[in-house]
Enzyme design. Structure first.
Site, mmCIF file in Angstrom:
data_model
loop_
_atom_site.group_PDB
_atom_site.id
_atom_site.type_symbol
_atom_site.label_atom_id
_atom_site.label_comp_id
_atom_site.label_asym_id
_atom_site.label_seq_id
_atom_site.Cartn_x
_atom_site.Cartn_y
_atom_site.Cartn_z
ATOM 1 N N GLY A 1 0.838 -1.194 0.000
ATOM 2 C CA GLY A 1 0.000 0.000 0.000
ATOM 3 C C GLY A 1 0.863 1.230 0.000
ATOM 4 N N ASN A 2 0.281 2.355 0.332
ATOM 5 C CA ASN A 2 1.076 3.577 0.444
ATOM 6 C C ASN A 2 0.485 4.455 1.532
ATOM 7 O OD1 ASN A 2 -0.901 5.498 -0.785
ATOM 8 N ND2 ASN A 2 -0.620 4.125 -2.532
#
Ligand code: C5P
Length: 413
Positions: free
Chosen positions: A218-219
């Site tokens: 993810g980020n």
């Protein structure tokens, strides 16, 4: 977006709000509402009915608004107080609105300051009912609400379902939370012809790409910028769809929120809807790659040894992949978060992704980018020079972006 920053800002700043408070336990929440509205920059005049004063004291409102709370129809300020108030305010919000108030307002009674002011005003009126769920479901209450909505054009906000006052049940009857009511007031104050009836599509948040059943790539995107844009577009009068990856933020008020997890899911929703959008804003931080395969069992350290490699496959570039499906003449906005050569990279995106505007920011700069409530952006357009904006809250950046979108919508007819 409920709970966003309480600093003087559009559309509340400098506007006059008349907050009517009637006799319900939910009146304790109106104190917070009056305080928040004041902090958003509005000048708030509170009018309490006699019944309201059984629950909360006028002094409490005076403390949070810095203005005299109003209670009587016949005061030293002149018998025409209701006329003056009715003419001067930009919006009236009655929160909480009891069953008795709804009945009196529907009848056009003029036996207290609040109801009399309602007759004297032509400003938009928002009513936030609060009562026991059985009372709310009563046909007479429903008929009064229908009359207020259809005959008088009042906006009815809520009630919500959820725990009512002690021992009173769980059905619809609970007043909306102050943060939601603030947005309804913002919606009444913020209406803008360029956005009326327009359809706005916004992507927001990160995407999550599964490695195995418990882990993902993810980020750090919080979704804040996209949520602020969606909420601000709704306040201006647009029909808004927000396609959001996982985010901890509360759903924006009035917005159709479609929750997705992966880039593929986001792509599918955007592809399906973009043809109907007058405006599309790509604010999501879409993962460019996903694990080429997602394991069906949890990856175990003992089985994998000291090193593990994961093959990645490219995700669709949603903005690019859906470009052919855009509605002709629609306005499309993209973001460019860069760590170097900000303007050159952003200008390239304007061209290569077919954006009308690119909102560029430098991820390395303090107060900009992910996980913060502020942003310092430069807006690039197809005409004119890049515009560097000062450090602003993301809510204010959203307004700046929508100002430019509104101008483009206007010029395209
Ligand atoms: O190329 P880059 O990721 O920097 O482009 C950013 C812009 O493209 C943003 O508006 C982002 O929402 C959009 N984007 C997209 N799908 C991707 C990657 C980026 O829609 N897979």
């Amino acid at each position: 977006m409920p709970g966003a920053e309480l600093i003087p800002r559009r559309p509340w700043r400098g506007r006059r709000v008349l907050l009517g408070v009637t006799g319900s336990i939910a009146a304790y929440k109106s104190v917070q509402l009056a305080r928040d509205l004041t902090r958003l920059g509005a000048q708030v005049d509170v009018v309490l009915t006699d019944a309201a004063q059984q629950f909360v004291a006028p002094l409490l409102f005076e403390g949070v608004t810095g203005r005299k709370a109003l209670t009587g129809l016949f005061t030293v300020e002149g018998a025409a107080l209701h006329v003056r108030l009715g003419q001067e305010v930009d919006v009236v919000c009655v929160a909480p609105a009891t069953a008795d108030f709804l009945a009196r307002a529907a009848q056009g009674r003029a036996d207290d300051l609040l109801c009399t002011t309602l007759l004297a005003t032509r400003a938009p009126v928002i009513v936030c009912p609060a009562m026991n769920d059985r009372m709310f479901a009563h046909p007479q209450v429903q008929e009064n609400l229908t009359h207020l909505r259809e005959r008088l054009g009042y906006r009815i906000a809520g009630p919500a379902a959820g725990a009512l006052a002690a021992g009173e049940g769980e059905g619809p009857g609970r007043m909306l939370e102050p943060t939601e009511i603030e947005e309804h007031i913002g919606h009444a104050l913020g209406a803008e012809p360029a956005f009326a009836g327009r359809s706005v599509l916004v992507t927001a948040g990160p995407t999550r790409e599964a490695l195995d059943p418990v882990r993902y790539l993810g980020n750090r995107s919080s979704g804040r910028m996209g949520y602020a844009l969606a909420q601000a577009a709704w306040r201006r009068g647009a029909d808004v769809t927000l396609v959001s990856g996982p985010s901890a933020l509360e759903a924006p008020v009035g917005v159709d929120l479609v929750r997705v997890e992966t880039a593929d899911e986001m792509h599918a929703v955007v592809a399906e809807r973009i043809g109907r959008a007058d405006v599309t804003v790509f604010a999501a931080a879409v993962a460019d790659y996903r694990p080429a395969e997602s394991r069906s069992e949890k990856v175990k350290r003992e089985a994998e040894g000291p090193e593990i490699s994961v093959a990645l496959a490219a995700n669709p570039d949603i903005a690019r992949a859906t470009a052919g499906a855009r509605r002709p003449g629609s306005v499309v906005v993209g973001f460019a978060l860069e760590t170097s050569d900000l303007l050159a990279n952003a200008a390239r995106k304007l061209e290569s992704k077919g954006f009308d505007l690119v909102v560029a920011n430098d991820a390395t700069e303090e107060g900009a980018g992910f996980e913060v409530t502020t942003n310092r952006v430069t807006i690039l357009s197809r005409e004119g020079k890049p515009e560097a904006l000062p450090l602003l809250s993301k809510d204010e950046v959203a307004e700046e972006i929508l100002d430019r979108v509104g101008r483009l919508l206007g010029s395209r007819g």
